[in-house]
Design an enzyme around this catalytic site. Structure first.
Site, PDB file in Angstrom:
ATOM      1  CE  LYS A  85      -4.190  -1.832   0.127  1.00  0.00           C
ATOM      2  NZ  LYS A  85      -5.085  -1.733  -1.040  1.00  0.00           N
ATOM      3  CD  GLU A 107     -10.211   3.376   0.252  1.00  0.00           C
ATOM      4  OE1 GLU A 107     -10.137   4.611   0.139  1.00  0.00           O
ATOM      5  OE2 GLU A 107      -9.472   2.579  -0.382  1.00  0.00           O
ATOM      6  CB  SER A 374       0.040  -8.001  -1.141  1.00  0.00           C
ATOM      7  OG  SER A 374      -0.844  -8.779  -0.365  1.00  0.00           O
TER       8      SER A 374
END
Lengths: 394, 258
Positions: A85, A107, A374
């Site tokens: 991210k 969000e 990830s």
């Protein structure tokens, strides 16, 4: 047809109030993406702050244990804040700052994107507010406190199903209230154009690094790249550089929850249909009247009823394939990777590990697959313990 | 003259909103008659949606109540068809794009024409995406109503040029809901519309009191009220007819003073 299409998907289905904001964002992005100074600043942040490039690790024990294809892990879990991210957030926050914005909103599902946004906001001296479904603030309480520690304000969203979808609704509503000084740091390759393009561009470094590292390690491209898909940002990041390389199989793993035939799942490609929601035309889990389905997954980050428009297109044209992975399979893979390689993956990434475990066995030993890890799984330890009937309090 | 044009024929218009099926379809039907009798010039019927991103909490909750009570697009059309037999008041749907898209665009418009829906307001279908529906709307004689917002600025002329029915002027930033004060310079927005088109302008978002309605009607062709009415329905449920009638009557009187 309007701008920002991936085949028939994509578009800008948002309230008029936000139109000038996305137009302004598109213009700024077009200007800065080719700006040498911007690129240099971002490259430095990736290297010095996020810790890029992330490692490409040969999982030798796992490979031998499964007895099939050679397995490499792309270690996005080693990035600062513990997931992919940060790639997108550094890019968007830097862009927002150039645009003169002083406040960012975001969000978050599992909390990974919220933590990354809170982190970069702290670094760049921006005000930050994060919207998170009430159910997720409960199951990821540690991440809530982490964001607060970083100076962000966290809002527990109590509308609708109180998960990621509702967090997106509430962040969009908040953006319509305050636009002038505020940028919405969308966390995945979804929403109205230009977000799916911008987020992909900031994530495509994952695949570019895989290519380079694989050439160094093996002198050739991998045969398959496997990633988990909620909205789909880590997957598109890993896939994008290989789309033109037809020998590389691209496989997205979506959350099947209790099973694709059980109503409690979030497998959009398996069960979804074409629709228009959250600013984009894409595939969504919905009923015959277009009411968005209350989806479910053990993974808060994959608990989303849609998929990014570029994935919908890659699915339609057959360039990528998407497979469902259940909660149980993901938890087993979570435990397997922890024991076998000493790497605790995020429960999201464990969905990709689970499918890779099946697929590697089907392939001969001279094939190479890359699993995109990830994120790291520290945030999930308590939830997995509870899943296994061990009462742990964070 | 279309029914929507009729709404603006007798002085300033009062446009009244309710969420279809909240608390149930029988009550919605009675409330439409009550609004009509009380002097509303046009009625906006919200098609319930699971994720109404342009709505504040009051209308979000109405959507949830309507869906929980079993309202569907088909049942709502059936109710509208019954209403249409009893009144010629202009009726428009406020709906998000997904319920139309999923129902089938052509099937949806066909049902609009059959049941007597005169226009559509779609908060998540901006000018750039009008192509999704504009031709099919034209084919079935359903007006696609354009919205302009305080952030629209130079976009207003472009939007107004192609406006049908009326232009919905969003009074404030943010989502629907009662506001104590409306700070936007509405007359400037309306002037920009009027420079381009003769299509009437109605102002919505945040209007609750007769004074606010009167002030908005002074600078525009009408006032739209949603959340304030939905609040009354939330409070009185199946017994909302009289309080909604009284409220709409007072609001219509207020806009007529403008």
């Amino acid at each position: 047809m309007s701008k920002g299409r991936f085949g028939k998907y994509g578009g800008q289905y948002i309230p008029e109030t936000l139109m000038n904001a996305v137009i302004e964002l598109e213009k700024a992005y077009d200007k800065y993406k080719e700006d040498p100074e911007f690129k240099e600043e971002l490259a430095t942040l990736y290297k010095e702050y996020a810790g890029r490039p992330s490692l490409l690790y040969y999982a030798e024990k796992m490979t031998k244990n499964l007895g099939g294809a050679k397995i490499y892990l792309k270690r996005e879990d080693l990035n600062h804040t513990g997931s992919h991210k940060i790639n997108n957030v550094l890019g968007q926050c830097l862009l927002a700052k150039k645009m003169g914005k002083t406040r960012v909103i975001a969000e978050t599902g599992a909390g990974q994107h919220g933590v990354a946004t809170a982190t970069v906001a702290a670094l760049l001296g921006m005000e930050c507010e994060v919207f998170m479904g009430k159910e997720d603030t409960d199951r990821q309480a540690l991440n809530v406190y982490r964001m607060e520690l970083l100076g962000a304000k966290v809002h527990a969203v109590t509308s609708g199903t109180q998960t990621l979808k509702d967090a997106v609704n509430e962040t969009m509503r908040e953006w319509t209230k305050r636009i002038d000084d505020t940028h919405y740091v969308l966390g995945s390759v979804m929403g109205p154009f230009p977000f799916p393009t911008i987020v992909r561009d900031f994530q495509k470094i994952i695949g570019e690094e895989i290519r380079k590292q694989m050439m160094e390690a093996e002198g050739r491209l991998p045969d398959a790249v496997i990633a988990c898909v909620g909205g789909g940002s880590n997957a598109i990041g890993a896939f994008y550089d290989f789309i033109e390389e037809k020998s590389v199989e691209l496989i997205g793993c979506e959350a099947a929850g209790l099973g694709v035939d059980n109503p409690k799942n979030a497998a959009t490609i398996a069960n979804g249909s074409e629709g228009i929601f959250h600013g984009m035309k894409s595939l969504f889990c919905q009923d015959e009247y277009g009411q968005i389905a209350p989806v479910y997954s053990i993974s808060a980050g994959l608990d989303y009823p849609g998929i990014g428009p570029e994935h919908a297109m890659l699915h339609d044209c057959g360039r990528a394939r998407y497979v469902p992975v259940t909660d149980e399979e993901a938890v087993e893979a979570f435990e397997y990777l922890s024991r076998t390689e000493g790497i605790i993956p995020a429960i999201e990434s464990a969905h990709a590990v689970a499918y890779a475990m099946k697929y590697a066995k089907e392939l001969p030993k001279d094939k190479i697959i890359v699993i995109n890890i990830s994120g790291r799984g520290d945030k999930d330890v308590a939830a997995i313990a509870r899943y296994r009937g061990v009462e742990i309090y964070e | 003259m279309s029914r929507i044009e009729n709404a603006f024929k007798n002085g300033k218009a009062f446009i009244s909103f309710l969420t279809g099926g909240d608390p149930d379809l029988e009550t919605s039907e009675k409330l439409i008659y009550a609004m009509d009798k009380a002097g509303a010039d046009l009625i906006e019927i919200g098609v319930p949606f699971s994720d109404p991103i342009a709505e504040g909490p009051v209308i979000q909750e109405a959507n949830e109540r309507a869906l929980a009570a079993g309202c569907t697009t088909d049942k709502l059309f059936d109710m509208v068809a019954r209403v249409r037999k009893n009144t010629q008041i202009p009726l428009v749907y406020l709906t998000y794009i997904n319920p139309i898209f999923t129902y089938g665009k052509e099937k949806f418009m066909k049902r609009c024409r059959e049941c007597g829906i005169d226009g559509l307001i779609i908060p998540d279908l901006p000018y750039e995406e009008k192509g999704e529906l504009i031709e099919i709307c034209r084919e079935y004689g359903v007006d696609l109503i354009s919205m302009i917002a305080p952030t629209s600025h130079e976009r207003i002329a472009m939007i107004a040029k192609e406006a049908q029915g009326f232009v919905y002027c969003v009074s404030s930033l943010g989502v629907t809901g009662v506001r104590t004060e409306i700070k936007t310079d509405i007359s400037e927005m309306v002037d920009l519309v009027k420079n381009t088109t003769n299509v009437p302008c109605a102002v919505g978002f945040g209007i609750a009191t007769p004074e606010q309605a009167e002030n908005m009607a002074k600078v525009a062709d009408g006032a739209i009220v949603g959340s304030a009415i939905v609040k009354i329905i939330a409070e009185h449920g199946k017994n909302s007819e009289q309080p909604v009638f009284d409220y709409v009557k007072s609001m219509k009187e207020a806009v007529m003073k403008a």
